[in-house]
Scaffold this motif. Sequence first.
Motif, PDB file in Angstrom:
ATOM      1  N   UNK A 110       0.860  -1.181   0.000  1.00  0.00           N
ATOM      2  CA  UNK A 110       0.000   0.000   0.000  1.00  0.00           C
ATOM      3  C   UNK A 110       0.897   1.232   0.000  1.00  0.00           C
ATOM      4  N   UNK A 111       0.953   1.927  -1.122  1.00  0.00           N
ATOM      5  CA  UNK A 111       1.838   3.072  -1.273  1.00  0.00           C
ATOM      6  C   UNK A 111       1.232   4.326  -0.646  1.00  0.00           C
ATOM      7  N   UNK A 112       2.132   5.267  -0.316  1.00  0.00           N
ATOM      8  CA  UNK A 112       1.668   6.559   0.204  1.00  0.00           C
ATOM      9  C   UNK A 112       0.797   7.275  -0.820  1.00  0.00           C
ATOM     10  N   UNK A 113       1.079   7.034  -2.099  1.00  0.00           N
ATOM     11  CA  UNK A 113       0.296   7.649  -3.164  1.00  0.00           C
ATOM     12  C   UNK A 113      -1.160   7.225  -3.100  1.00  0.00           C
ATOM     13  N   UNK A 114      -1.396   5.977  -2.682  1.00  0.00           N
ATOM     14  CA  UNK A 114      -2.774   5.478  -2.573  1.00  0.00           C
ATOM     15  C   UNK A 114      -3.514   6.162  -1.432  1.00  0.00           C
ATOM     16  N   UNK A 115      -2.831   6.354  -0.305  1.00  0.00           N
ATOM     17  CA  UNK A 115      -3.458   7.041   0.821  1.00  0.00           C
ATOM     18  C   UNK A 115      -3.821   8.474   0.439  1.00  0.00           C
ATOM     19  N   UNK A 116      -2.905   9.156  -0.239  1.00  0.00           N
ATOM     20  CA  UNK A 116      -3.175  10.535  -0.631  1.00  0.00           C
ATOM     21  C   UNK A 116      -4.320  10.608  -1.645  1.00  0.00           C
ATOM     22  N   UNK A 117      -4.392   9.626  -2.547  1.00  0.00           N
ATOM     23  CA  UNK A 117      -5.497   9.601  -3.513  1.00  0.00           C
ATOM     24  C   UNK A 117      -6.833   9.416  -2.794  1.00  0.00           C
ATOM     25  N   UNK A 118      -6.855   8.524  -1.800  1.00  0.00           N
ATOM     26  CA  UNK A 118      -8.095   8.313  -1.040  1.00  0.00           C
ATOM     27  C   UNK A 118      -8.505   9.578  -0.294  1.00  0.00           C
ATOM     28  N   UNK A 214     -28.840  -0.361  -6.401  1.00  0.00           N
ATOM     29  CA  UNK A 214     -27.843   0.305  -5.561  1.00  0.00           C
ATOM     30  C   UNK A 214     -26.528  -0.472  -5.546  1.00  0.00           C
ATOM     31  N   UNK A 215     -26.621  -1.801  -5.531  1.00  0.00           N
ATOM     32  CA  UNK A 215     -25.388  -2.593  -5.583  1.00  0.00           C
ATOM     33  C   UNK A 215     -24.671  -2.396  -6.910  1.00  0.00           C
ATOM     34  N   UNK A 216     -25.433  -2.297  -8.002  1.00  0.00           N
ATOM     35  CA  UNK A 216     -24.820  -2.019  -9.297  1.00  0.00           C
ATOM     36  C   UNK A 216     -24.118  -0.664  -9.278  1.00  0.00           C
ATOM     37  N   UNK A 217     -24.754   0.325  -8.628  1.00  0.00           N
ATOM     38  CA  UNK A 217     -24.112   1.628  -8.494  1.00  0.00           C
ATOM     39  C   UNK A 217     -22.815   1.542  -7.718  1.00  0.00           C
ATOM     40  N   UNK A 218     -22.787   0.732  -6.658  1.00  0.00           N
ATOM     41  CA  UNK A 218     -21.556   0.563  -5.885  1.00  0.00           C
ATOM     42  C   UNK A 218     -20.463  -0.089  -6.731  1.00  0.00           C
ATOM     43  N   UNK A 219     -20.835  -1.060  -7.566  1.00  0.00           N
ATOM     44  CA  UNK A 219     -19.853  -1.729  -8.424  1.00  0.00           C
ATOM     45  C   UNK A 219     -19.271  -0.752  -9.444  1.00  0.00           C
ATOM     46  N   UNK A 220     -20.119   0.102 -10.015  1.00  0.00           N
ATOM     47  CA  UNK A 220     -19.631   1.076 -10.992  1.00  0.00           C
ATOM     48  C   UNK A 220     -18.743   2.117 -10.315  1.00  0.00           C
ATOM     49  N   UNK A 221     -19.129   2.565  -9.129  1.00  0.00           N
ATOM     50  CA  UNK A 221     -18.302   3.524  -8.398  1.00  0.00           C
ATOM     51  C   UNK A 221     -16.934   2.937  -8.067  1.00  0.00           C
ATOM     52  N   UNK A 222     -16.914   1.661  -7.719  1.00  0.00           N
ATOM     53  CA  UNK A 222     -15.639   0.999  -7.454  1.00  0.00           C
ATOM     54  C   UNK A 222     -14.754   1.027  -8.694  1.00  0.00           C
ATOM     55  N   UNK A 223     -15.334   0.762  -9.851  1.00  0.00           N
ATOM     56  CA  UNK A 223     -14.559   0.793 -11.089  1.00  0.00           C
ATOM     57  C   UNK A 223     -14.115   2.211 -11.430  1.00  0.00           C
ATOM     58  N   UNK A 224     -14.952   3.200 -11.114  1.00  0.00           N
ATOM     59  CA  UNK A 224     -14.570   4.596 -11.347  1.00  0.00           C
ATOM     60  C   UNK A 224     -13.346   4.963 -10.518  1.00  0.00           C
ATOM     61  N   UNK A 225     -13.314   4.522  -9.275  1.00  0.00           N
ATOM     62  CA  UNK A 225     -12.175   4.817  -8.403  1.00  0.00           C
ATOM     63  C   UNK A 225     -10.893   4.229  -8.969  1.00  0.00           C
ATOM     64  N   UNK A 226     -10.930   2.950  -9.370  1.00  0.00           N
ATOM     65  CA  UNK A 226      -9.727   2.299  -9.872  1.00  0.00           C
ATOM     66  C   UNK A 226      -9.271   2.903 -11.201  1.00  0.00           C
ATOM     67  N   UNK A 227     -10.210   3.207 -12.083  1.00  0.00           N
ATOM     68  CA  UNK A 227      -9.819   3.791 -13.370  1.00  0.00           C
ATOM     69  C   UNK A 227      -9.318   5.218 -13.202  1.00  0.00           C
ATOM     70  N   UNK A 228      -9.922   5.996 -12.306  1.00  0.00           N
ATOM     71  CA  UNK A 228      -9.456   7.359 -12.091  1.00  0.00           C
ATOM     72  C   UNK A 228      -8.065   7.376 -11.482  1.00  0.00           C
ATOM     73  N   UNK A 229      -7.776   6.421 -10.627  1.00  0.00           N
ATOM     74  CA  UNK A 229      -6.429   6.353 -10.046  1.00  0.00           C
ATOM     75  C   UNK A 229      -5.386   6.082 -11.126  1.00  0.00           C
ATOM     76  N   UNK A 230      -5.711   5.209 -12.076  1.00  0.00           N
ATOM     77  CA  UNK A 230      -4.768   4.904 -13.146  1.00  0.00           C
ATOM     78  C   UNK A 230      -4.594   6.088 -14.097  1.00  0.00           C
ATOM     79  N   UNK A 231      -5.660   6.861 -14.322  1.00  0.00           N
ATOM     80  CA  UNK A 231      -5.579   7.987 -15.249  1.00  0.00           C
ATOM     81  C   UNK A 231      -5.063   9.259 -14.584  1.00  0.00           C
ATOM     82  N   UNK A 232      -5.042   9.284 -13.264  1.00  0.00           N
ATOM     83  CA  UNK A 232      -4.608  10.470 -12.544  1.00  0.00           C
ATOM     84  C   UNK A 232      -3.145  10.737 -12.832  1.00  0.00           C
ATOM     85  N   UNK A 233      -2.760  11.940 -13.280  1.00  0.00           N
ATOM     86  CA  UNK A 233      -1.352  12.227 -13.537  1.00  0.00           C
ATOM     87  C   UNK A 233      -0.483  12.007 -12.308  1.00  0.00           C
ATOM     88  N   UNK A 234      -1.026  12.308 -11.130  1.00  0.00           N
ATOM     89  CA  UNK A 234      -0.230  12.096  -9.918  1.00  0.00           C
ATOM     90  C   UNK A 234      -0.087  10.636  -9.583  1.00  0.00           C
TER      91      UNK A 234
END
Length: 384
Positions: A110-118, A214-234
Motif C-alpha cells: 500500500x503506497x503513500x500515493x494510494x493514501x493521498x489519492x483516497x 444500488x449494488x450495481x451503483x456501488x460496483x460502478x463507483x468501485x470501477x470509477x475509483x480504480x480507473x481514475x487512479x490509473x488515469x490520474x497524472x499524480x
Amino acid sequence: MFLHLPSSQCSLPNSCGLHWPRSRVPPLADRLSIKLRRLRVQRQAVDRRLPGSVNLPVLFVSAAVANRVSNRVLLAPLLHHTYFLALTTTVAQLVVYLTWLKRRCRKGLVQDLMWSFAKRNPALITAFGMCEGAFFPLVFYSAARLPGSLVQVLNQTLIPSTVLLSCLFLRRRYDILQITGVAVVLAGVAAFTSFPRTSGSVAVVALCIAAYGLQAGAMVLKEVVFSRYQKNPAGSCAGHANDGIGGDRCLPFDPALFLTAGTGCRLLVQFLAWPVFQQLTQGLSLRSCFAAGFQAMQQPSVLPLVVFYIAANVALSITALLLVQKTSAAATVLANVVALPLSALVFCLPLPLLEQQAFHWQFALSLVLIVLGNLLYSHRSLRE
C-alpha cells in the motif's frame, strides 16, 4: 573467443553480428536434451498451478451457494431484525478487510500515493459506502419476505443496471451480443416473476430490484475509483521512482484500502440511518431494536446459522478475490454462472425454517434464459 567468419562457414547467427563457429555449435542430441528439460520444468510448473486453478472455482461456487442459502434461511427467524443482521454483516466484513489491509501494509503493498489519492477523493468512497449502506438493509428486508429462488433470479437485474450506469458514468459501449444477453436475462427474470406461485408482493419485488440497483451503483463507483487512479497524472509511475515499492514499479489502487474505507463509510451510514429505518418499519426505539435483535441472534437455533452465514460470507469474499487474481476471466464468468442456478435449485429441497418450493418447468426455463443471457453478456471474457 568468438570469431567473425563468413556466413558460409558458420551457423546459428547471432543478433549482434557475431556467429558461432561450427565447432562451437552444440550437438543435436544436446540441444534436444536441453529442450526436453525445459519442457519438463514447464510441465511441473503447470502441474503445481493446476490444483489451485481447478479448486478455486469449485470453492467459489460452494461459498456462493452456501452464502446465498444460509442468508435466506437466517432471514426467516430474523424477519423483524433484518437491519441488525445487515449491521452484523458489515462489522464482520470490516474486521476482515482491516486485517487484510494490515497485512498488505506490512508487506509494503500500500503506497503513500494510494493514501493521498483516497484523501483527495472522499466523495467517491463515501458514495460507494452510501450505496452499499442502503443496499444491505433493503435487500435483507425484501429477501426475508420473498421466496428464496425468486431472490436469486431478481439478483440478475444487476446486469442491466450495471450496463446502464456504466454507459452513463464510464462512457462504456456494449456490442450487440452483450445487449442481446441483457435482453435474454430480463426475459428470464420476467418469465420467473410472472409465475403466480413464485411471485411476491409487487412492492417488495420492486424494493428488491431497487436494492440491486444500488449494488450495481456501488460496483460502478468501485470501477470509477480504480480507473481514475490509473488515469490520474499524480498516480502515474513518472516521478515516483522512490516510492518504496521496488524501484519504479507503480501498483494499481489497493483493493484492501478501498474496501476498508468503503465498508467503514457503509457502517457509518447504516448507524445513522438505523433510527429512521426502524421508525418507518416497526416504530421502535434504537435501544429496543438493538436489544431485540441481539436476543434473537442468541437463540440456540439461530446462533449456529449466524456463525455459518458469516463464515460463508467471508469465504465468498476471499475466494472471489483469489478467483479473479489467479484464474482466467472465463473461469470467473463460468463460476458465477454456475452458482446462480445451483443456488436457486437448492430452495426446491427441504430446508430448515423455510417452506419447500415446488419445481416447475417455467422455473427451469427462466434459469436457462438467465444462464444463456449471462454467457452472451460475458462473451468477451470467455474468449480470453
